[in-house]
Write a protein that holds these residues in place. Structure first.
Motif, PDB file in Angstrom:
ATOM      1  N   UNK A 214      82.558  60.614 -11.450  1.00 17.46           N
ATOM      2  CA  UNK A 214      81.797  60.643 -12.693  1.00 17.46           C
ATOM      3  C   UNK A 214      80.323  60.943 -12.424  1.00 17.46           C
ATOM      4  N   UNK A 215      79.745  60.295 -11.421  1.00 21.02           N
ATOM      5  CA  UNK A 215      78.357  60.558 -11.070  1.00 21.02           C
ATOM      6  C   UNK A 215      78.174  61.983 -10.573  1.00 21.02           C
ATOM      7  N   UNK A 216      79.131  62.464  -9.794  1.00 22.34           N
ATOM      8  CA  UNK A 216      79.055  63.834  -9.280  1.00 22.34           C
ATOM      9  C   UNK A 216      79.122  64.844 -10.425  1.00 22.34           C
ATOM     10  N   UNK A 217      79.977  64.602 -11.403  1.00 22.79           N
ATOM     11  CA  UNK A 217      80.076  65.497 -12.561  1.00 22.79           C
ATOM     12  C   UNK A 217      78.770  65.518 -13.348  1.00 22.79           C
ATOM     13  N   UNK A 218      78.165  64.349 -13.532  1.00 26.85           N
ATOM     14  CA  UNK A 218      76.880  64.280 -14.236  1.00 26.85           C
ATOM     15  C   UNK A 218      75.805  65.050 -13.484  1.00 26.85           C
ATOM     16  N   UNK A 219      75.773  64.893 -12.177  1.00 31.39           N
ATOM     17  CA  UNK A 219      74.789  65.588 -11.361  1.00 31.39           C
ATOM     18  C   UNK A 219      74.976  67.096 -11.436  1.00 31.39           C
ATOM     19  N   UNK A 220      76.210  67.546 -11.361  1.00 31.65           N
ATOM     20  CA  UNK A 220      76.492  68.983 -11.449  1.00 31.65           C
ATOM     21  C   UNK A 220      76.057  69.528 -12.802  1.00 31.65           C
ATOM     22  N   UNK A 221      76.305  68.801 -13.858  1.00 29.87           N
ATOM     23  CA  UNK A 221      75.895  69.243 -15.200  1.00 29.87           C
ATOM     24  C   UNK A 221      74.379  69.355 -15.295  1.00 29.87           C
ATOM     25  N   UNK A 222      73.652  68.385 -14.757  1.00 29.86           N
ATOM     26  CA  UNK A 222      72.185  68.435 -14.774  1.00 29.86           C
ATOM     27  C   UNK A 222      71.667  69.606 -13.945  1.00 29.86           C
ATOM     28  N   UNK A 223      72.296  69.837 -12.804  1.00 32.74           N
ATOM     29  CA  UNK A 223      71.890  70.964 -11.966  1.00 32.74           C
ATOM     30  C   UNK A 223      72.164  72.295 -12.671  1.00 32.74           C
ATOM     31  N   UNK A 224      73.274  72.396 -13.354  1.00 29.90           N
ATOM     32  CA  UNK A 224      73.580  73.613 -14.114  1.00 29.90           C
ATOM     33  C   UNK A 224      72.540  73.853 -15.200  1.00 29.90           C
ATOM     34  N   UNK A 225      72.132  72.805 -15.893  1.00 25.36           N
ATOM     35  CA  UNK A 225      71.102  72.932 -16.928  1.00 25.36           C
ATOM     36  C   UNK A 225      69.778  73.390 -16.315  1.00 25.36           C
ATOM     37  N   UNK A 226      69.441  72.844 -15.160  1.00 26.80           N
ATOM     38  CA  UNK A 226      68.206  73.220 -14.487  1.00 26.80           C
ATOM     39  C   UNK A 226      68.239  74.685 -14.077  1.00 26.80           C
TER      40      UNK A 226
END
Length: 64
Positions: free
Chosen positions: A14-26
């Motif tokens: 779950x944390x990894x998915x959140x991090x990937x989503x934030x990185x994609x937005x960036x």
């Protein structure tokens, strides 16, 4: 023991998915900025190559 391990893996996922989503937005925002800056640079180059009023040495500085 196995259930705790699965729960911990789910939490990490779950944390990894959140991090990937934030990185994609960036990355998306940075790409938008790059495209904007590219258009700005292109416009400046076109303006400079169109002749304008000669060289920049001929222009009066803004403080005069």
């Amino acid at each position: 023991m196995s259930e705790d391990r699965i729960t911990n893996l789910e939490i990490k996922l779950s944390f990894a998915e959140d991090l990937i989503e934030k990185l994609n937005e960036t990355v998306y925002k940075q790409q938008q900025q790059i495209e904007f800056l590219y258009r700005e640079l292109k416009a400046v180059k076109e303006q400079a190559s169109s002749g304008g009023s000669g060289s920049m040495k001929d222009e009066i500085p803004p403080h005069y």
